[in-house]
Motif scaffolding. Sequence first.
Motif, mmCIF file in Angstrom:
data_model
loop_
_atom_site.group_PDB
_atom_site.id
_atom_site.type_symbol
_atom_site.label_atom_id
_atom_site.label_comp_id
_atom_site.label_asym_id
_atom_site.label_seq_id
_atom_site.Cartn_x
_atom_site.Cartn_y
_atom_site.Cartn_z
ATOM 1 N N UNK A 104 -63.629 -2.147 -19.363
ATOM 2 C CA UNK A 104 -64.829 -1.392 -19.748
ATOM 3 C C UNK A 104 -66.031 -2.326 -19.840
ATOM 4 N N UNK A 105 -65.853 -3.485 -20.453
ATOM 5 C CA UNK A 105 -66.959 -4.438 -20.588
ATOM 6 C C UNK A 105 -67.400 -4.969 -19.229
ATOM 7 N N UNK A 106 -66.450 -5.244 -18.332
ATOM 8 C CA UNK A 106 -66.821 -5.714 -16.985
ATOM 9 C C UNK A 106 -67.589 -4.640 -16.228
ATOM 10 N N UNK A 107 -67.173 -3.393 -16.392
ATOM 11 C CA UNK A 107 -67.873 -2.274 -15.745
ATOM 12 C C UNK A 107 -69.292 -2.151 -16.288
ATOM 13 N N UNK A 108 -69.461 -2.320 -17.595
ATOM 14 C CA UNK A 108 -70.790 -2.250 -18.207
ATOM 15 C C UNK A 108 -71.691 -3.370 -17.664
ATOM 16 N N UNK A 109 -71.117 -4.580 -17.533
ATOM 17 C CA UNK A 109 -71.906 -5.721 -17.052
ATOM 18 C C UNK A 109 -72.337 -5.562 -15.602
ATOM 19 N N UNK A 110 -71.470 -4.962 -14.800
ATOM 20 C CA UNK A 110 -71.794 -4.829 -13.380
ATOM 21 C C UNK A 110 -72.711 -3.645 -13.092
#
Length: 123
Positions: A116-122
Amino acid sequence: MSRVLIADDEAPICLALKETLVEIDSDVEIALDGKDAYEKLLNEHYDVVLLDIYMPGMNGLDIAKAVKKRGIDTDIMIMTGKGTIEDTIDALGIQIEEFITKPFRFDKILVSVKEILEKRRSG
């Protein structure tokens, strides 16, 4: 640094999740009832919130609905040990990121939060 809120009325679960999430270098806060969790979400930014459904003060599904209605920018994971089919359907209608049943594997939660955090960052 990412911010995560864990809301569950079972303190041992909150503490174990917090210890697990230390690995992703996040600022992790805990709320032990629904009202406290909702107030934190209104007043502070969290990238991800893990909400237990059944908590005193305000249940997790009601919090998720209120958060979405207010347009608060956070991703929601619902956790429950007593989930019903109705709860699952209700949660899916709220557009949550994940629905997790207890007992859960902490390593799975860690992977889910990381994704979820990686998706938010990208973006």
